[in-house]
Design a protein around this motif. Structure first.
Motif, PDB file in Angstrom:
ATOM      1  N   ASP B 536       0.854  -1.324   0.089  1.00  0.00           N
ATOM      2  CA  ASP B 536      -0.046  -0.018  -0.119  1.00  0.00           C
ATOM      3  C   ASP B 536       0.965   1.285   0.144  1.00  0.00           C
ATOM      4  OD1 ASP B 536      -2.377  -1.760   0.610  1.00  0.00           O
ATOM      5  OD2 ASP B 536      -1.454  -1.612   2.468  1.00  0.00           O
ATOM      6  N   GLY B 537       0.344   2.237  -0.341  1.00  0.00           N
ATOM      7  CA  GLY B 537       0.880   3.694  -0.283  1.00  0.00           C
ATOM      8  C   GLY B 537       1.371   4.230   1.284  1.00  0.00           C
ATOM      9  N   HIS B 538       2.367   4.729   1.477  1.00  0.00           N
ATOM     10  CA  HIS B 538       2.645   5.239   2.717  1.00  0.00           C
ATOM     11  C   HIS B 538       3.702   6.527   2.378  1.00  0.00           C
ATOM     12  CE1 HIS B 538       1.182   1.722   4.928  1.00  0.00           C
ATOM     13  NE2 HIS B 538       1.839   0.940   4.080  1.00  0.00           N
ATOM     14  N   VAL B 539       3.669   7.159   3.596  1.00  0.00           N
ATOM     15  CA  VAL B 539       4.832   8.174   3.491  1.00  0.00           C
ATOM     16  C   VAL B 539       6.103   7.730   4.452  1.00  0.00           C
ATOM     17  CG1 VAL B 539       5.202  10.496   4.363  1.00  0.00           C
ATOM     18  CG2 VAL B 539       3.109   9.983   3.618  1.00  0.00           C
ATOM     19  N   ARG B 627      17.748  19.947  24.208  1.00  0.00           N
ATOM     20  CA  ARG B 627      18.696  20.555  23.758  1.00  0.00           C
ATOM     21  C   ARG B 627      18.618  21.160  22.143  1.00  0.00           C
ATOM     22  NH1 ARG B 627      20.811  15.409  24.693  1.00  0.00           N
ATOM     23  NH2 ARG B 627      20.981  15.161  22.494  1.00  0.00           N
ATOM     24  N   LYS B 628      19.463  21.802  21.751  1.00  0.00           N
ATOM     25  CA  LYS B 628      19.437  22.124  20.217  1.00  0.00           C
ATOM     26  C   LYS B 628      19.802  21.360  19.442  1.00  0.00           C
ATOM     27  CE  LYS B 628      19.491  27.109  21.020  1.00  0.00           C
ATOM     28  NZ  LYS B 628      19.251  26.874  22.647  1.00  0.00           N
ATOM     29  N   GLU B 629      19.086  20.428  18.533  1.00  0.00           N
ATOM     30  CA  GLU B 629      19.459  19.619  17.548  1.00  0.00           C
ATOM     31  C   GLU B 629      18.993  19.644  16.366  1.00  0.00           C
ATOM     32  OE1 GLU B 629      22.047  17.549  18.158  1.00  0.00           O
ATOM     33  OE2 GLU B 629      21.913  17.366  20.488  1.00  0.00           O
ATOM     34  N   GLN B 630      19.231  19.012  15.330  1.00  0.00           N
ATOM     35  CA  GLN B 630      18.930  19.265  14.110  1.00  0.00           C
ATOM     36  C   GLN B 630      18.854  18.098  13.289  1.00  0.00           C
ATOM     37  OE1 GLN B 630      22.295  21.540  12.587  1.00  0.00           O
ATOM     38  NE2 GLN B 630      23.690  19.724  13.104  1.00  0.00           N
ATOM     39  N   ALA B 631      18.147  17.905  12.031  1.00  0.00           N
ATOM     40  CA  ALA B 631      18.038  16.683  11.303  1.00  0.00           C
ATOM     41  C   ALA B 631      17.855  17.248   9.789  1.00  0.00           C
ATOM     42  CB  ALA B 631      17.019  15.851  11.779  1.00  0.00           C
ATOM     43  N   LEU B 632      18.196  16.051   9.009  1.00  0.00           N
ATOM     44  CA  LEU B 632      17.786  16.219   7.712  1.00  0.00           C
ATOM     45  C   LEU B 632      16.745  14.892   7.514  1.00  0.00           C
ATOM     46  CD1 LEU B 632      18.229  16.348   4.361  1.00  0.00           C
ATOM     47  CD2 LEU B 632      19.897  14.690   4.392  1.00  0.00           C
ATOM     48  N   ILE B 633      15.718  15.403   6.914  1.00  0.00           N
ATOM     49  CA  ILE B 633      14.536  14.271   6.640  1.00  0.00           C
ATOM     50  C   ILE B 633      14.277  14.186   5.497  1.00  0.00           C
ATOM     51  CG2 ILE B 633      12.140  13.653   7.507  1.00  0.00           C
ATOM     52  CD1 ILE B 633      12.547  15.347  10.007  1.00  0.00           C
ATOM     53  N   LEU B 634      14.392  12.811   4.889  1.00  0.00           N
ATOM     54  CA  LEU B 634      14.013  12.589   3.516  1.00  0.00           C
ATOM     55  C   LEU B 634      12.791  12.041   3.474  1.00  0.00           C
ATOM     56  CD1 LEU B 634      17.462  11.080   2.381  1.00  0.00           C
ATOM     57  CD2 LEU B 634      16.717  13.580   2.102  1.00  0.00           C
ATOM     58  N   ARG B 635      11.736  12.451   2.562  1.00  0.00           N
ATOM     59  CA  ARG B 635      10.578  11.892   2.553  1.00  0.00           C
ATOM     60  C   ARG B 635      10.033  11.578   1.102  1.00  0.00           C
ATOM     61  NH1 ARG B 635       5.778  15.389   5.466  1.00  0.00           N
ATOM     62  NH2 ARG B 635       6.642  14.423   7.348  1.00  0.00           N
ATOM     63  N   THR B 636       9.499  10.329   1.085  1.00  0.00           N
ATOM     64  CA  THR B 636       9.050   9.912  -0.141  1.00  0.00           C
ATOM     65  C   THR B 636       7.622   9.335   0.252  1.00  0.00           C
ATOM     66  OG1 THR B 636       9.457   8.696  -2.342  1.00  0.00           O
ATOM     67  CG2 THR B 636      10.071   7.614  -0.100  1.00  0.00           C
ATOM     68  N   GLU B 637       6.682   9.397  -0.841  1.00  0.00           N
ATOM     69  CA  GLU B 637       5.391   8.634  -0.937  1.00  0.00           C
ATOM     70  C   GLU B 637       5.301   7.493  -1.668  1.00  0.00           C
ATOM     71  OE1 GLU B 637       2.074  11.280  -0.338  1.00  0.00           O
ATOM     72  OE2 GLU B 637       3.241  12.934   0.300  1.00  0.00           O
ATOM     73  N   ALA B 638       5.137   6.313  -1.211  1.00  0.00           N
ATOM     74  CA  ALA B 638       5.213   5.221  -2.364  1.00  0.00           C
ATOM     75  C   ALA B 638       4.738   3.897  -1.525  1.00  0.00           C
ATOM     76  CB  ALA B 638       6.723   5.085  -2.865  1.00  0.00           C
ATOM     77  N   ASP B 639       4.478   2.907  -2.518  1.00  0.00           N
ATOM     78  CA  ASP B 639       4.353   1.587  -1.878  1.00  0.00           C
ATOM     79  C   ASP B 639       5.620   1.005  -1.254  1.00  0.00           C
ATOM     80  OD1 ASP B 639       1.849   2.002  -2.928  1.00  0.00           O
ATOM     81  OD2 ASP B 639       2.007   0.199  -4.420  1.00  0.00           O
TER      82      ASP B 639
END
Lengths: 724, 724
Positions: B536-539, B627-639
């Motif tokens: 199924d499709g998900h994020v 605390r101050k923290e950071q992230a890169l988040i890669l997002r794709t929508e697909a099965d």
């Protein structure tokens, strides 16, 4: 002019002779040193070990071709870095030749120089040159001067041992034309009273000594027209204050110092009759010591356009200490070397440092509370440093009541830094720059350095109406300097005080910082009184750029939870996110935070109602050029504003032992009493201790005051008085 | 049961005898040690110096009354900390009595214990007690057990030398009633298979040995009903995996280990016939070594509810190494001690560590790539560690494919940590907690630990549909564990691979991490393949919590400039600010950042179109708990989603030498080829090197594969294969 380098030459020969005596003498010296210092008799001296490591590095470089590329890149780019490295390689190969006498080092350096002798005559201005200060090999002439300073020192070690043909080719191909380019070819830099001018003078003058060209030396000392209106001596007169303070601050002082040190050393060796190290009451040695004093836990105070990572380990200071110790034999300079990373410059002076440390001669460098007066005559304000002890990590407070510091200066009149326990507690951002990182605007100052780094809100001092001091015009600021009101000890309390009434039209700014000792083993209280006085209504902001993790405030704060907005519109405010805001506050409040294993509490009071904001740096930063930093900003609207803050270091956060002690504020009360001719600021501690700081309305030094306060007569003269 | 402590007693006397021989023998021993190790003959041994410092500290405490207050405060509060300190004081005074034979230490400890003998009988449950695990002296029984473990060790050193009256009073007033309270008075804790139960068993069992009460020992070993279904032995069976991994992770392992070590040591001394250190194939020693292995540059991997500051310097590990070395004489354990801060436990085993280090017996502790299987039988997943070398700061990658780790576990199946150059590069937040800081929720876990710290988005693993693994239900998660697909070396590449299909209903998660060596002196590439497969499709979100300063991305980002909004609504997303977002991206991109003096580049590709977000931690944080923290988040929508990332460490940022080298990505291409029975992930470097990782569709270990790929036949069996 053979005589010009005869000293150097015999010194070199002496060095080779020692080596020629073979290992037996070297071992016997090592044994003696070892006996004095309990080092195992089998170990080689630290300096020899370092030179062996350097030899390994140069030997590795010999295995491949050394590229001498056609200049293409600006700072940080490939050709820039390659030429920088080549300059150092020539220097280091020379030092190894001097140290070992091994011909291969001479030949290696010679061959690289021969390549430069081919390349240099073909060059015009660098394709990426900075118009105002162009170079040929590098994008700016400054780098070219630095290159020549390194190279000529290496060249000196083997010039006499080259074939006449090689010598001729190198000197006509690269050394002479480069020295010409840096002097007669770049008069706007060479004759400028500025650190770029000092580097150019040193490069050209040192080249003059080595090549036996006295005219180059004279031009370097006295300016192109040799009238003394420019040149090295004028720069010694103008660029340092009588206390050895350099107007741009310690970060640039370190950099500027290197040509002063190296050229002075060359002058001393070639023309000792000039007594260059006695010039202007020994200004070069004063400047070296002043640079060390302007550091905390190994890093320089990051005022003005400073790269914060810079400190005692920098190569410039290694040269400075080596030369200073060679001249003075002051054992506390060895103590300063011990605060460095263990390596020294690869010269006989460097060897002497390590040998004498091994022989147990070092004494701790003594950090001091001191007033470093600014301005050529010492009458243009001062950098004032208060310390709780002689260690490099004792508590320290710095007040910047200096001149602007020229184009690299920041708009931070009366700015404050607070250090404790080897950490920054209240800090300065420094320069917005990633040195030499090509991807960050070629490693140059980033646009945010102007739009934030230099602005007043980026510092720990009073901002009026959200504008920067002198409206952000450094040339205007450069015309003025604060008046030091007091520096010294009053009744056991160390005090620094200054005022300035030109930063904002119609507003007088005054700051008094006091370091109040506590029991043994407890860091002192730091009391900070900052006030702005004006006939008209203003918005007064006091930013406190604290480090570490906020633990608690004793006042309520409304935090932004799902949307964060920019705090202001201009003058640096556009780069702050508003993280939280308090309701309207009155009287005394406190805030505590954690840095490493210690807690810090700032207890503060403001005249009249005020609000507290928490901000975070990072708004309007489309290229992600900022570090993550935070501030508390106290804001009040009034004709006159007074902020009294008491900083204390306390408790313990020990994760290994799982012991946490957090006591919070030990301040019972902060009170302000307007008296007849002064204002009394009284801080009462929970243990019953009381300190009162009197700040006179009339701040003249010779004015006497006699006041009745809390049923006591208090008498003093000058702007500030303290009782406890 | 005098025989139970006869060994200890004679050992104690032997210690006193040595001291009674006076300084001459001590000096001659020192001289021998010095001769072996080139230390000056005038120096005292490091252990004696440490004990002298401890004596000074205890002597100072003797000068003032030692408060024994009525319990009032929870963790971090005054009475809590005072009782903790008193427990340690009794212990330390005992150790000093043993070391010096000086009666004053015995009397000091005795007097404090007599005060406790007055206080303890008057106590009911602590006013702030934790209902589930109440204490009397402390808010939780755990602290009470720890107190007794310390105190009984101190008491043992002087029990025989007390007057019968004092002994009687102390034992009936505090030691016996506390041991009763911790065992029959707290059955829910004492019989629980949990580290609180281990501490209680150790406290009660060690008390049993010292007071000659074998029944206490039996209950501690076998549970209250002495049937072996609870108690220390059962805990040894249940709480560690066969590889010595502790289900809650290294932070709790360290803490849990201490009672195992100390009680085992007491058992060994009193009943050596039990061969406790051989129990379960030497599980206690395995656990000690495994704890050291789960550290990087001195700090434990901060998985689960970890306080990140904890590491090798913790007192628990000091006991562990002292006891382990005493039993094994393994010189690499001395190497582990050398990674600590120089101090050891104040016991004869501690002395042995320092003496043997001084005698030159130490060898470096060897950090290894290893698979620490989880679960009592070693069949419930594993913590997998890949290292590029045996040093504590070589490159390392950790994949957490373990069980949940009970109530302190985080929802981070297949989570990744990446270390290099003594720094965290891609990191885990750890626990949202300020240990023992009263102002921060009494020092307990903060609410944000549940709302963020434990959530999947706070980790470096795949998040599906913005929900946490197992919908954030730890009891549900505890039922499952990932399957390890591969751990080991394939064609010169170290590989760890695992999958789990229970974290999200209908989604299979797989991760392969590979460490690919480069030339000497260059840190390895780390290739990370992470994929989610579903009908199924998900994020799909892949968060990368990178440390340091972002330098550049090769893709455009639109940064929020004047307003920053929250990134999501729940499951930890509500705590992230959205700092920037990219347009829709395809194919390969990279991002570089700076940590200390090194640059890091992550080159990545995602199946299908995706977006990249930059987030910052701190939204919905009204109490400033993060605390101050950071992230890169890669997002794709697909099965199905596949993320391939290549991490590399490169360049140099040397501010002292002013040398910057930044090369950016060295990855030419990342390609994904769906083949017949597997997917091939090929990474081509700019220098021509190529690595291909094959991940089979059928991941069974015994399945063989024969595939034609790029005109080559590739054959292997199992889930993963690598060619290069």
């Amino acid at each position: 002019m053979i005589s010009n380098f005869s000293y150097k030459s015999s010194w070199l020969k002496a060095g080779v002779t020692v080596l020629a005596l073979g290992l037996s003498q070297a071992c016997s010296e090592t044994v003696q040193a070892a006996e004095k210092s309990d080092i195992s008799t089998q170990s080689v001296s630290a300096f020899d070990a370092q030179m062996t490591a350097l030899a390994a590095s140069i030997d590795a470089r010999m295995l491949t071709d050394v590229p001498v590329p056609v200049p293409a890149d600006a700072g940080g780019g490939y050709t820039h870095e390659q030429h920088k490295q080549n300059g150092k390689t020539i220097y280091e190969a020379g030092m190894l030749y001097q140290h070992t006498g091994d011909e291969k080092y001479k030949n290696f350096a010679r061959d690289i120089l021969l390549d430069y002798a081919e390349l240099y005559p073909t060059l015009g201005l660098h394709p990426e040159h900075k118009p105002s200060t162009a170079g040929q090999l590098f994008w700016q002439g400054l780098n070219e001067a630095v290159w020549l300073v390194y190279v000529i020192q290496g060249y000196e070690t083997f010039r006499d041992d080259l074939s006449p043909q090689a010598r001729e080719k190198i000197e006509t191909g690269v050394l002479n034309p480069m020295a010409d380019f840096l002097s007669i070819g770049s008069p706007q830099t060479f004759d400028r009273i500025h650190n770029h001018g000092t580097w150019a003078a040193a490069a050209v003058g040192m080249t003059g000594y080595v090549l036996g060209q006295q005219e180059r030396v004279e031009k370097s000392l006295l300016g192109l027209s040799q009238d003394g209106e420019a040149g090295f001596l004028k720069q010694m007169d103008m660029l340092f204050s009588p206390d050895g303070y350099y107007a741009e601050g310690p970060y640039y002082q370190r950099y500027a110092m290197m040509p002063f040190v190296l050229f002075s050393q060359a002058i001393e060796k070639n023309e000792p009759e000039r007594k260059i190290f006695e010039y202007r009451d020994g200004i070069v040695l004063k400047a070296i010591r002043a640079t060390v004093q302007q550091s905390y836990a190994g890093k320089f105070f990051p005022i003005n356009d400073a790269i914060r990572e810079k400190g005692l380990n920098t190569v410039e200071l290694k040269y400075g200490l080596a030369v200073a110790y060679d001249l003075t034999n002051d054992p506390t300079l060895l103590g300063a070397v011990q605060l460095q990373d263990g390596s020294v410059v690869p010269t006989p002076e460097g060897r002497k440092l390590l040998d004498d440390i091994a022989a147990g001669k070092a004494k701790p460098f003594e950090f001091k509370s001191l007033e470093l007066r600014d301005g050529r005559n010492g009458d243009e304000g001062a950098l004032m440093v208060l310390r709780s002890g002689p260690e490099s990590d004792a508590s320290a407070v710095v007040m910047k009541a200096t001149t602007q510091g020229l184009g690299h200066g920041h708009f931070d009149k009366l700015g404050l830094l607070y250090y404790d326990n080897a950490s920054e507690v209240v800090a300065d951002y420094g320069a917005v720059r990633f040195l030499n990182v090509e991807a960050k605007f070629g490693g140059r100052y980033l646009p945010e350095n102007d739009s934030y780094g230099k602005q007043t809100i980026a510092h720990n001092t009073l901002v009026v109406d959200e504008k920067s001091h002198y409206d952000g015009d450094w040339r205007e600021s450069q015309k003025f300097s604060p008046d030091v009101l007091k520096f010294g000890n009053i009744n056991g309390v160390q005090v620094a005080a200054a005022e300035v009434d030109t930063a904002y039209e119609g507003v007088n700014l005054q700051r008094v910082v006091a370091m109040v000792p506590r029991e043994d083993g407890i860091a002192p209280y730091v009391i900070d009184i900052l006030r702005g006085q004006s006939g008209d209504g203003h918005v007064y902001d006091l930013p406190v750029h604290y480090k570490g993790q906020l633990i608690e405030t004793n006042f309520p704060l409304e935090h932004e939870t799902t949307q964060m907005n920019v705090f202001g519109k201009a003058n640096g405010y556009q780069h702050l996110w508003q993280r939280a805001v308090s309701p309207e506050l009155e009287g005394q409040q406190d805030m505590s935070w954690l840095i490493g294993d210690k807690f810090y509490t700032m207890t503060f009071a403001v005249d009249g109602p005020y609000k507290a904001y928490l901000t975070e740096l990072g708004a309007n930063d489309p290229n992600h050029n900022f570090r993550k930093e935070q501030a508390l900003i106290l804001r009040t609207e009034a004709d006159n504003a007074g902020f009294v803050s008491v900083y204390e270091s306390h408790g313990r956060y020990d994760n290994d032992e799982e012991v946490t002690v957090f006591d919070g504020s030990s301040v019972e009360q902060i009170s302000t009493d307007k008296l007849e001719t002064a204002t009394a600021y009284t801080v009462s501690m929970k243990n019953g201790d009381v300190v009162t700081i009197y700040l006179a309305d009339d701040t003249q030094a010779d004015q006497t005051h006699k006041i009745s306060h809390k049923n006591k007569q208090v008498e003093w003269s000058g702007a500030v008085h303290v009782t406890q």
